[in-house]
Design a protein around this motif. Structure first.
Motif: not given
Length: 359
Positions: A5, A7-8, A13, A15, A22, A24-25, A29
């Motif tokens: 994993q 982090n964005c 966050q 992923f 991402c 989440h947003c 990437a």
């Protein structure tokens, strides 16, 4: 954090590293910042210049009233948002229009410098320079009269005047007449030459001690213009107010349409219609000004293009409001007359006054 994993970089966050975006947003990437990414993001974020623009542009031009109807029905992701389309096309228009503005301001300044020559300026010239100036003025006057006569001949189909009528008009035009301000210019020129204070000059122009701020400002700007002979700056200030004025003119046009269709939709619906219609107008004006920069379009063609905008409005009203041709013609006529005969002249007066007061 679980294995495999990352982090964005935007929302921070975690992923799965195999994801391209991402969850989440939505940011991509490993989105490395390059020149291409920088300008693409700028254009796409500011103008949303994507496939939706091309899907919207052709219906805008060739299917009057279709886009606002689709937007009202709820199809708001398939086509470009009306405000975004208006913003993008208006930016393109004002970019093209800026070249025409520059030509007009330069031409106006040249003409003012030729005609607005004071007595003090003439007195400072020797006899040879005075003769050269008079010869230049006669040549300029002759060229101007040739241009006026050619314009009258080209528009005989519109004015219905004969060649004799054109010659009679030219004979009535004064030759080599300097522009007058309706003031005692000799006295003002003398005070300027003596380096008198502006207050003294204002009084010689007719200003009273009890005059308010607006009157005093008018005298100040009139003297500023008289000294500089810089009409191009005022014209430029006038054009600079046009984008701001449109933020008021477009809602006013939507209000006129609303008053003509009180029982059909809310004001927001009419505002959507106005955004798309003004986008069409700016597209047409962009073509006109763009072509005039490289080729002088005949007046009759300009007239036909302007007439096409009225026909477009009538067709758009018919489709969007689902009404008959006669009613659409009547309402488009009322809307056009009200906007062109009342709203536009009032706006031009206010813009001109603002440009003169604050240039």
């Amino acid at each position: 954090m679980k294995p495999n994993q990352v982090n964005c970089q935007n929302c921070e966050q975690p992923f799965d590293a195999s994801f391209q975006f991402c969850p989440h947003c939505g940011q991509k990437a490993n989105d490395k910042l390059t020149i291409g990414v920088l300008f693409y993001n700028t254009i796409s974020n500011y103008f949303s210049f994507d496939a939706r623009f091309f899907k919207s542009f052709f219906p805008l031009m060739f299917k009057p009233g279709y886009l606002p109807g689709q937007f009202i029905k709820g199809k708001r992701l398939l086509y470009l948002h009306p405000a975004q389309m208006y913003l993008f096309i208006s930016v393109v228009f004002f970019f093209i229009f800026s070249f025409s503005v520059r030509q007009q301001t330069d031409s106006l300044n040249r003409e003012l410098k030729k005609t607005l020559v004071s007595d003090v300026d003439v007195a400072s010239l020797d006899s040879v320079e005075v003769k050269e100036r008079e010869r230049a003025l006669k040549l300029e006057d002759s060229l101007t009269r040739i241009e006026i006569r050619k314009a009258l001949e080209d528009n005989q189909w519109l004015t219905n005047m004969s060649d004799k009528d054109s010659i009679a008009i030219l004979e009535k035009i004064p030759k080599n007449t300097d522009v007058s301000f309706g003031l005692n210019e000799r006295k003002i020129d003398s005070l300027i030459a003596l380096k008198a204070s502006d207050e003294e000059i204002y009084k010689s122009m007719g200003m009273d001690d009890n005059d308010g701020w607006f009157t005093r400002k008018m005298y100040a700007q009139a003297l500023k213009f008289y000294k500089a002979r810089d009409g191009g700056t005022i014209l430029q200030a006038f054009y600079d107010t046009v984008p701001i004025a449109l933020f008021f003119l477009l809602p006013l046009f939507a209000l006129i349409i609303k008053l003509l269709h009180l029982k059909k939709g809310t004001y927001t619906h009419h505002l959507v219609f106005s955004f798309y219609f003004f986008s069409y107008l700016f597209t047409v004006f962009s073509v006109i000004f763009g072509l005039n920069l490289i080729w002088d379009i005949p007046n009759w063609l300009d007239f036909l293009i302007a007439l096409s905008t009225f026909i477009y409005l009538m067709m758009a009203l018919k489709r969007f409001y689902d009404q008959g041709w006669l009613l659409s013609w009547f309402k488009s006529s009322v809307a056009t007359f009200t906007f062109m005969a009342i709203v536009i002249p009032t706006a031009v007066f206010i813009m001109g006054l603002f440009a003169f007061l604050f240039y």
